[in-house]
Design an enzyme around this catalytic site. Structure first.
Site, mmCIF file in Angstrom:
data_model
loop_
_atom_site.group_PDB
_atom_site.id
_atom_site.type_symbol
_atom_site.label_atom_id
_atom_site.label_comp_id
_atom_site.label_asym_id
_atom_site.label_seq_id
_atom_site.Cartn_x
_atom_site.Cartn_y
_atom_site.Cartn_z
ATOM 1 N N ASN A 154 0.861 -1.153 0.000
ATOM 2 C CA ASN A 154 0.000 0.000 0.000
ATOM 3 C C ASN A 154 0.920 1.232 0.000
ATOM 4 O O ASN A 154 1.765 1.348 0.886
ATOM 5 C CB ASN A 154 -0.810 -0.070 1.302
ATOM 6 C CG ASN A 154 -2.020 0.768 1.209
ATOM 7 O OD1 ASN A 154 -1.970 1.819 0.586
ATOM 8 N ND2 ASN A 154 -3.098 0.306 1.807
ATOM 9 N N PRO A 155 0.806 2.146 -0.980
ATOM 10 C CA PRO A 155 1.738 3.271 -1.029
ATOM 11 C C PRO A 155 1.803 4.077 0.270
ATOM 12 O O PRO A 155 2.806 4.737 0.538
ATOM 13 C CB PRO A 155 1.228 4.113 -2.191
ATOM 14 C CG PRO A 155 0.584 3.127 -3.078
ATOM 15 C CD PRO A 155 -0.070 2.126 -2.153
ATOM 16 N N THR A 241 -7.328 -4.962 0.859
ATOM 17 C CA THR A 241 -6.355 -5.674 0.028
ATOM 18 C C THR A 241 -6.610 -7.175 0.092
ATOM 19 O O THR A 241 -6.491 -7.892 -0.896
ATOM 20 C CB THR A 241 -4.925 -5.380 0.539
ATOM 21 O OG1 THR A 241 -4.724 -3.974 0.512
ATOM 22 C CG2 THR A 241 -3.880 -6.041 -0.331
ATOM 23 N N HIS A 289 -12.829 0.353 5.012
ATOM 24 C CA HIS A 289 -13.212 -0.978 4.540
ATOM 25 C C HIS A 289 -14.425 -1.475 5.316
ATOM 26 O O HIS A 289 -14.733 -0.964 6.386
ATOM 27 C CB HIS A 289 -12.073 -1.971 4.780
ATOM 28 C CG HIS A 289 -10.775 -1.556 4.157
ATOM 29 N ND1 HIS A 289 -10.673 -1.176 2.852
ATOM 30 C CD2 HIS A 289 -9.523 -1.474 4.663
ATOM 31 C CE1 HIS A 289 -9.421 -0.876 2.581
ATOM 32 N NE2 HIS A 289 -8.697 -1.036 3.666
HETATM 33 N N1 CTP Z 1 -7.220 -8.723 7.811
HETATM 34 C C1 CTP Z 1 -8.205 -9.402 8.530
HETATM 35 N N2 CTP Z 1 -8.274 -9.264 9.883
HETATM 36 C C2 CTP Z 1 -7.423 -8.476 10.552
HETATM 37 C C3 CTP Z 1 -6.428 -7.756 9.836
HETATM 38 C C4 CTP Z 1 -6.356 -7.909 8.462
HETATM 39 O O1 CTP Z 1 -9.022 -10.112 7.945
HETATM 40 N N3 CTP Z 1 -7.524 -8.395 11.886
HETATM 41 C C5 CTP Z 1 -7.114 -8.926 6.343
HETATM 42 C C6 CTP Z 1 -7.832 -7.830 5.539
HETATM 43 O O2 CTP Z 1 -8.434 -8.434 4.416
HETATM 44 C C7 CTP Z 1 -6.704 -6.908 5.120
HETATM 45 C C8 CTP Z 1 -5.528 -7.858 4.963
HETATM 46 O O3 CTP Z 1 -5.735 -8.867 5.959
HETATM 47 O O4 CTP Z 1 -6.929 -6.236 3.904
HETATM 48 C C9 CTP Z 1 -4.186 -7.188 5.148
HETATM 49 O O5 CTP Z 1 -4.166 -6.577 6.421
HETATM 50 P P1 CTP Z 1 -3.715 -5.064 6.671
HETATM 51 O O6 CTP Z 1 -2.315 -4.903 6.196
HETATM 52 O O7 CTP Z 1 -4.043 -4.714 8.054
HETATM 53 O O8 CTP Z 1 -4.689 -4.269 5.708
HETATM 54 P P2 CTP Z 1 -5.138 -2.731 5.902
HETATM 55 O O9 CTP Z 1 -4.133 -2.008 6.747
HETATM 56 O O10 CTP Z 1 -6.542 -2.673 6.286
HETATM 57 O O11 CTP Z 1 -4.891 -2.137 4.536
HETATM 58 P P3 CTP Z 1 -5.546 -2.323 3.152
HETATM 59 O O12 CTP Z 1 -6.189 -1.003 2.912
HETATM 60 O O13 CTP Z 1 -4.348 -2.582 2.306
HETATM 61 O O14 CTP Z 1 -6.525 -3.460 3.148
#
Ligand code: CTP
Length: 315
Positions: A154-155, A241, A289
């Site tokens: 993610n940028p 993501t 999200h």
């Molecule tokens: N995820 C999950 N439960 C969590 C944390 C993450 O199901 N407690 C899943 C989500 O689908 C998320 C992915 O793992 O997109 C990657 O986690 P993370 O890096 O935390 O994603 P985000 O910071 O929410 O960033 P993005 O906007 O890239 O989704």
């Protein structure tokens, strides 16, 4: 009966289906999962006919010719005409080369992976997808594995952790060493702010002759994915993501296994408190999200035998 406990959803304040997900997660732990070929084919057909991940997910010189116009999926009014310097960063042929993989593991970053001992099982997949440059060494490998064929970035990570790549670039290169010659997937054309920093990441990798292969996510693919999941009930500013990568895997792979997906604060089997990530407790971005809704759809796909969600420990 569930014990009395407070379950906090990640990425949103309200959670109508938290308790329901918890109950279903417990239910599936008592049942042996079996792939249901008809359901799998039907879901893959729906996805591929609407989103064309195989040849559209990644920008190539074939699907995005010189002079064409990219429309940003996160900022509909923003467009970019493809000029030679950007065109030359696109791979000539599709990096997925029309080859279906047998087994893929999509690894989310959820705290549910902590002490899960799932490393070996994850690494046994033919193709492993990880999200947002997660740690895969220093003891984490036992629980999350280390094999990586595709890793997203993610940028915002490049902006926050690597000084927008305006200063020293070595720390990023050292981080990327963990992922060998995997694909580095950047959503360069989702928001205007992503583009220059993603190009800087591309040139850094080239200048340092790193084996990792940077590629750009196609905003047209992301737009069609957003519409697809919206039609299934996911109403959010942006897909996570994790669900983007799961969708891609369902087109690329015949057997899809998910690990590290559990957007709630309590473990479904041990009822212990969990951190948001397996490596830190940085909270999810609020109201961007709809992770709990996405998760209930993934649970549904598990029950239909389309993909296999792993929530328990692996050994
Ligand atoms: N995820 C999950 N439960 C969590 C944390 C993450 O199901 N407690 C899943 C989500 O689908 C998320 C992915 O793992 O997109 C990657 O986690 P993370 O890096 O935390 O994603 P985000 O910071 O929410 O960033 P993005 O906007 O890239 O989704």
């Amino acid at each position: 009966h569930l014990p009395k406990m407070k379950i906090v959803p990640r990425s949103t304040n309200s959670c109508k289906n938290c308790g329901e997900s918890m109950k279903k997660a417990i239910e599936i732990s008592y049942k042996t999962w079996k792939k249901q070929e008809d359901n799998f084919r039907h879901f893959r057909f729906q996805l591929s006919s609407r989103c064309h991940g195989f040849d559209k997910a990644i920008i190539t010189q074939t699907n995005t010719p010189l002079g064409s116009k990219l429309v940003y999926d996160g900022e509909k009014k923003r467009t970019l005409q493809v000029k030679p310097e950007i065109f030359n960063t696109f791979p000539k042929v599709d990096p997925f080369s029309n080859k279906t993989r047998s087994t893929c593991a999509v690894v989310g970053n959820g705290g549910i992976l902590t002490n899960s001992k799932c490393g070996k099982m994850i690494d046994s997949a033919e193709f492993v997808i990880r999200c947002n440059l997660p740690p895969v060494s220093n003891g984490y490998e036992k629980h999350v594995g280390s094999k990586t064929n595709l890793v997203t970035v993610n940028p915002s990570i490049l902006l926050d952790k690597y000084g927008s790549l305006m200063e020293r670039r070595r720390p990023l290169m050292e981080k990327l060493c963990s992922y060998g010659d995997s694909m580095l997937l950047l959503p360069a054309f989702s928001y205007g702010v992503n583009t220059l920093v993603s190009l800087r990441a591309f040139y850094t990798v080239e200048d340092f002759q790193s084996p990792i292969r940077p590629v750009f996510l196609n905003p047209q693919y992301l737009e069609s994915l957003a519409l697809f999941w919206d039609s299934q009930g996911v109403k959010a500013v942006r897909l996570s993501t994790g669900i983007m990568m799961t969708s891609l895997a369902l087109e690329l792979c015949n057997n899809v296994h998910l690990y590290g997906f559990w957007p709630f604060s309590v473990h479904p089997y041990s009822f212990q408190d969990l951190t948001n990530h397996y490596y830190d407790d940085k909270p999810a971005k609020m109201n961007v999200h709809a992770m709990p809704t996405e998760f209930s759809l993934l649970l549904q796909l598990h029950t239909q035998g389309v993909l296999q969600l792993h929530l328990g420990d692996c050994e």
